[in-house]
Scaffold this motif. Structure first.
Motif, PDB file in Angstrom:
ATOM      1  N   GLN A  68       0.826  -1.204   0.000  1.00 37.37           N
ATOM      2  CA  GLN A  68       0.000   0.000   0.000  1.00 37.37           C
ATOM      3  C   GLN A  68       0.863   1.258   0.000  1.00 37.37           C
ATOM      4  OE1 GLN A  68      -3.970   0.662   2.241  1.00 37.37           O
ATOM      5  NE2 GLN A  68      -2.411   1.471   3.614  1.00 37.37           N
ATOM      6  N   GLN A  69       1.887   1.277   0.846  1.00 36.03           N
ATOM      7  CA  GLN A  69       2.774   2.442   0.890  1.00 36.03           C
ATOM      8  C   GLN A  69       3.515   2.631  -0.423  1.00 36.03           C
ATOM      9  OE1 GLN A  69       1.257   3.918   3.690  1.00 36.03           O
ATOM     10  NE2 GLN A  69       3.292   4.857   3.601  1.00 36.03           N
ATOM     11  N   LEU A  70       3.941   1.520  -1.013  1.00 39.01           N
ATOM     12  CA  LEU A  70       4.645   1.594  -2.298  1.00 39.01           C
ATOM     13  C   LEU A  70       3.737   2.159  -3.385  1.00 39.01           C
ATOM     14  CD1 LEU A  70       7.099   0.960  -4.101  1.00 39.01           C
ATOM     15  CD2 LEU A  70       6.133  -1.338  -4.417  1.00 39.01           C
ATOM     16  N   SER A  96       3.007   5.844  -3.307  1.00 40.51           N
ATOM     17  CA  SER A  96       4.142   6.722  -3.606  1.00 40.51           C
ATOM     18  C   SER A  96       4.145   7.154  -5.065  1.00 40.51           C
ATOM     19  CB  SER A  96       5.461   6.017  -3.277  1.00 40.51           C
ATOM     20  OG  SER A  96       5.679   4.913  -4.155  1.00 40.51           O
ATOM     21  N   PHE A  97       3.324   6.470  -5.889  1.00 39.35           N
ATOM     22  CA  PHE A  97       3.198   6.839  -7.300  1.00 39.35           C
ATOM     23  C   PHE A  97       2.078   7.863  -7.477  1.00 39.35           C
ATOM     24  CE2 PHE A  97       4.825   2.400  -7.549  1.00 39.35           C
ATOM     25  CZ  PHE A  97       6.049   2.696  -8.143  1.00 39.35           C
ATOM     26  N   PRO A  98       2.155   8.711  -8.493  1.00 38.79           N
ATOM     27  CA  PRO A  98       1.127   9.740  -8.708  1.00 38.79           C
ATOM     28  C   PRO A  98      -0.294   9.186  -8.802  1.00 38.79           C
ATOM     29  CG  PRO A  98       3.032  10.163 -10.094  1.00 38.79           C
ATOM     30  CD  PRO A  98       3.268   8.831  -9.449  1.00 38.79           C
ATOM     31  N   LEU A  99      -0.476   8.090  -9.529  1.00 41.13           N
ATOM     32  CA  LEU A  99      -1.792   7.455  -9.652  1.00 41.13           C
ATOM     33  C   LEU A  99      -1.779   6.068  -9.004  1.00 41.13           C
ATOM     34  CD1 LEU A  99      -2.812   8.480 -13.295  1.00 41.13           C
ATOM     35  CD2 LEU A  99      -3.681   9.408 -11.146  1.00 41.13           C
ATOM     36  N   GLY A 100      -1.113   5.989  -7.879  1.00 42.57           N
ATOM     37  CA  GLY A 100      -0.989   4.703  -7.199  1.00 42.57           C
ATOM     38  C   GLY A 100      -2.313   4.121  -6.742  1.00 42.57           C
ATOM     39  N   TRP A 101      -3.306   5.005  -6.519  1.00 41.29           N
ATOM     40  CA  TRP A 101      -4.615   4.516  -6.065  1.00 41.29           C
ATOM     41  C   TRP A 101      -5.281   3.635  -7.123  1.00 41.29           C
ATOM     42  CZ3 TRP A 101      -8.772   6.005  -9.033  1.00 41.29           C
ATOM     43  CH2 TRP A 101      -8.607   7.116  -9.853  1.00 41.29           C
ATOM     44  N   VAL A 102      -4.944   3.865  -8.388  1.00 42.01           N
ATOM     45  CA  VAL A 102      -5.476   3.008  -9.453  1.00 42.01           C
ATOM     46  C   VAL A 102      -4.925   1.591  -9.304  1.00 42.01           C
ATOM     47  CG1 VAL A 102      -5.621   2.636 -11.941  1.00 42.01           C
ATOM     48  CG2 VAL A 102      -5.750   4.959 -11.013  1.00 42.01           C
ATOM     49  N   LEU A 103      -3.637   1.500  -9.047  1.00 40.69           N
ATOM     50  CA  LEU A 103      -3.016   0.187  -8.831  1.00 40.69           C
ATOM     51  C   LEU A 103      -3.547  -0.463  -7.561  1.00 40.69           C
ATOM     52  CD1 LEU A 103       0.673   1.078  -9.765  1.00 40.69           C
ATOM     53  CD2 LEU A 103      -1.019  -0.119 -11.168  1.00 40.69           C
ATOM     54  N   GLU A 104      -3.857   0.352  -6.560  1.00 39.00           N
ATOM     55  CA  GLU A 104      -4.408  -0.180  -5.314  1.00 39.00           C
ATOM     56  C   GLU A 104      -5.772  -0.832  -5.555  1.00 39.00           C
ATOM     57  OE1 GLU A 104      -5.053   1.351  -0.714  1.00 39.00           O
ATOM     58  OE2 GLU A 104      -3.954   2.583  -2.148  1.00 39.00           O
ATOM     59  N   ILE A 105      -6.552  -0.250  -6.447  1.00 40.87           N
ATOM     60  CA  ILE A 105      -7.831  -0.849  -6.824  1.00 40.87           C
ATOM     61  C   ILE A 105      -7.602  -2.220  -7.449  1.00 40.87           C
ATOM     62  CG2 ILE A 105      -9.804  -0.647  -8.408  1.00 40.87           C
ATOM     63  CD1 ILE A 105      -9.523   2.432  -8.036  1.00 40.87           C
ATOM     64  N   LEU A 106      -6.621  -2.300  -8.347  1.00 42.09           N
ATOM     65  CA  LEU A 106      -6.309  -3.567  -9.001  1.00 42.09           C
ATOM     66  C   LEU A 106      -5.886  -4.629  -7.997  1.00 42.09           C
ATOM     67  CD1 LEU A 106      -4.312  -2.307 -12.132  1.00 42.09           C
ATOM     68  CD2 LEU A 106      -6.523  -3.471 -12.152  1.00 42.09           C
ATOM     69  N   VAL A 107      -5.078  -4.231  -7.021  1.00 38.55           N
ATOM     70  CA  VAL A 107      -4.586  -5.185  -6.023  1.00 38.55           C
ATOM     71  C   VAL A 107      -5.716  -5.654  -5.108  1.00 38.55           C
ATOM     72  CG1 VAL A 107      -3.016  -5.452  -4.059  1.00 38.55           C
ATOM     73  CG2 VAL A 107      -2.253  -4.241  -6.099  1.00 38.55           C
ATOM     74  N   ALA A 108      -6.719  -4.807  -4.882  1.00 34.45           N
ATOM     75  CA  ALA A 108      -7.827  -5.172  -3.994  1.00 34.45           C
ATOM     76  C   ALA A 108      -8.810  -6.149  -4.631  1.00 34.45           C
ATOM     77  CB  ALA A 108      -8.574  -3.916  -3.544  1.00 34.45           C
ATOM     78  N   THR A 109      -8.927  -6.117  -5.971  1.00 38.59           N
ATOM     79  CA  THR A 109      -9.978  -6.900  -6.628  1.00 38.59           C
ATOM     80  C   THR A 109      -9.888  -8.414  -6.431  1.00 38.59           C
ATOM     81  OG1 THR A 109      -8.753  -6.851  -8.731  1.00 38.59           O
ATOM     82  CG2 THR A 109     -10.408  -5.136  -8.374  1.00 38.59           C
ATOM     83  N   PRO A 110      -8.694  -9.034  -6.338  1.00 40.59           N
ATOM     84  CA  PRO A 110      -8.669 -10.491  -6.160  1.00 40.59           C
ATOM     85  C   PRO A 110      -9.310 -10.966  -4.855  1.00 40.59           C
ATOM     86  CG  PRO A 110      -6.531  -9.690  -6.876  1.00 40.59           C
ATOM     87  CD  PRO A 110      -7.337  -8.492  -6.538  1.00 40.59           C
ATOM     88  N   PHE A 111      -9.490 -10.067  -3.891  1.00 38.03           N
ATOM     89  CA  PHE A 111     -10.065 -10.458  -2.605  1.00 38.03           C
ATOM     90  C   PHE A 111     -11.596 -10.419  -2.623  1.00 38.03           C
ATOM     91  CE2 PHE A 111      -5.812  -8.732  -1.654  1.00 38.03           C
ATOM     92  CZ  PHE A 111      -5.259  -9.845  -1.039  1.00 38.03           C
ATOM     93  N   LEU A 112     -12.167  -9.999  -3.768  1.00 37.92           N
ATOM     94  CA  LEU A 112     -13.609 -10.027  -3.953  1.00 37.92           C
ATOM     95  C   LEU A 112     -13.950 -11.182  -4.899  1.00 37.92           C
ATOM     96  CD1 LEU A 112     -13.942  -6.182  -4.480  1.00 37.92           C
ATOM     97  CD2 LEU A 112     -14.812  -7.432  -2.488  1.00 37.92           C
ATOM     98  N   ALA A 113     -15.205 -11.644  -4.879  1.00 34.66           N
ATOM     99  CA  ALA A 113     -15.530 -12.857  -5.648  1.00 34.66           C
ATOM    100  C   ALA A 113     -16.856 -12.761  -6.378  1.00 34.66           C
ATOM    101  CB  ALA A 113     -15.531 -14.068  -4.709  1.00 34.66           C
ATOM    102  N   GLN A 114     -17.259 -11.564  -6.792  1.00 36.58           N
ATOM    103  CA  GLN A 114     -18.570 -11.404  -7.416  1.00 36.58           C
ATOM    104  C   GLN A 114     -18.706 -12.201  -8.712  1.00 36.58           C
ATOM    105  OE1 GLN A 114     -19.650  -6.811  -6.985  1.00 36.58           O
ATOM    106  NE2 GLN A 114     -17.486  -7.147  -7.404  1.00 36.58           N
ATOM    107  N   LYS A 115     -17.777 -12.015  -9.621  1.00 34.55           N
ATOM    108  CA  LYS A 115     -17.879 -12.633 -10.943  1.00 34.55           C
ATOM    109  C   LYS A 115     -17.775 -14.152 -10.859  1.00 34.55           C
ATOM    110  CE  LYS A 115     -16.018 -12.258 -15.648  1.00 34.55           C
ATOM    111  NZ  LYS A 115     -17.253 -11.708 -16.247  1.00 34.55           N
TER     112      LYS A 115
END
Length: 320
Positions: free
Chosen positions: A77-79, A82-101
């Motif tokens: 999360q900290q890494l 540190s990027f300008p649009l790091g929150w976009v990557l954070e969304i990607l990293v969070a998705t495997p923990f959900l199981a809707q599809k």
């Protein structure tokens, strides 16, 4: 930021899921957690130890699992931030923990298979339940699929989302680690009664609020689902949820049963042993493949309600 990321993660995962190619290439976070739990079990769960020693070993295993998960996800999360649009990557990293599809796809596969034959339905449902598939008739296959859909709506979607909103990426990952440990070692049989005690108790704790929230979301979803009853959904949940051996699983199952006018639960077979479990709801019990499709309609409406709630929370968090 947590609340802002949550609805975007829900949208992305519902659209893309977790591609099988990625599973084949690098695995999945739940697979990694499972391997770590297996590694720890082989090292610390010695059969010759006393029940107390085995319980302590289980607490140690769970503690190490959570510590590793926390440290890794905090670093990631900290890494990313540190990027300008790091929150976009954070969304990607969070998705495997959900199981809707994947949950929707797996349950729909059971309905599709039942159109072919009972044996095909049994084969399809064997991939999502632990009960003996050969002991199931068509109604049993349909009930098993719907019960799994209901319970997994809570612990596969609502609960991870809840902890993502509260604590961000570490929250959703820690929840999934606890839930994975419970599914692997949190059984009340001779092998795991002591070693899996901590995993089972902690899983009960972290699912207490999300399971009840799931019943509320299912009730609200009835307003957007044809032939679903919001009044019965909530009334049956309040009346029958307490029948379940788990303090949490009865809430989503009862809500689905009441909403759709079904009778879920009842006796089932595990490893050749018939277990008599309570029933939820008082409606139709001889379910068929089309009833699975009705449950999937309610499931998708529940996902829409959850997304709406998540958007509102995200906007409020952004403004604040």
């Amino acid at each position: 930021m947590h609340a802002f990321i949550a609805p975007l993660a829900l949208l992305l995962e519902r659209w893309l899921g977790y591609p099988q190619r990625l599973v084949d290439l690098i695995g999945h976070p739940v697979i990694w957690m499972g391997r770590f739990i297996t590694f720890m079990e082989k090292g610390v769960d010695k059969r010759e130890r006393t029940p107390r020693q085995r319980r302590d070993a289980g607490i140690f295993t769970l503690g190490i699992l959570l510590l590793v998960t926390l440290v890794v996800t905090l670093m990631v999360q900290q890494l990313l931030r540190s990027f300008p649009l790091g929150w976009v990557l954070e969304i990607l990293v969070a998705t495997p923990f959900l199981a809707q599809k994947e949950l929707g796809r797996s349950v729909e596969a059971v309905a599709t298979a039942l159109r072919t034959s009972l044996d095909a339905g049994r084969e399809a449902v064997s991939h999502i339940v632990g009960r003996d598939p050969q002991a199931l008739d068509e109604a049993g296959v349909a009930r098993a699929a719907i019960e799994t859909l209901a319970e997994s709506t809570s612990d596969g979607i609502v609960a991870p989302w809840f902890w993502l909103v509260i604590f961000g990426l570490p929250g959703i990952a820690l929840y999934k680690a606890i839930n994975t440990a419970d599914s692997m070692i949190g059984h009340m049989n001779a092998r795991y009664r002591d070693y899996g005690w901590a995993a089972a108790r902690l899983d009960d704790l972290v699912n207490w609020l999300p399971s009840r929230l799931t019943a509320i979301l299912v009730t609200a979803a009835c307003f957007f689902t044809p032939h679903a009853s919001p009044g019965s959904a909530w009334a049956i949940a309040v009346r029958d949820a307490r029948k379940h051996a788990s303090p949490n699983s009865g809430w989503p199952e009862s809500a689905f049963a009441g909403a759709l006018g079904f009778k879920l639960g009842g006796a089932r077979s595990y490893d050749g042993e018939v277990v008599d479990l309570p029933s939820f709801g008082t409606g139709k019990s001889e379910l068929v493949g089309s009833d699975i499709l009705r449950a999937l309609e309610l499931y998708r409406s529940t996902l829409n309600v959850l997304l709406g709630v998540s958007v509102v929370i995200g906007l409020l968090g952004w403004v604040a």
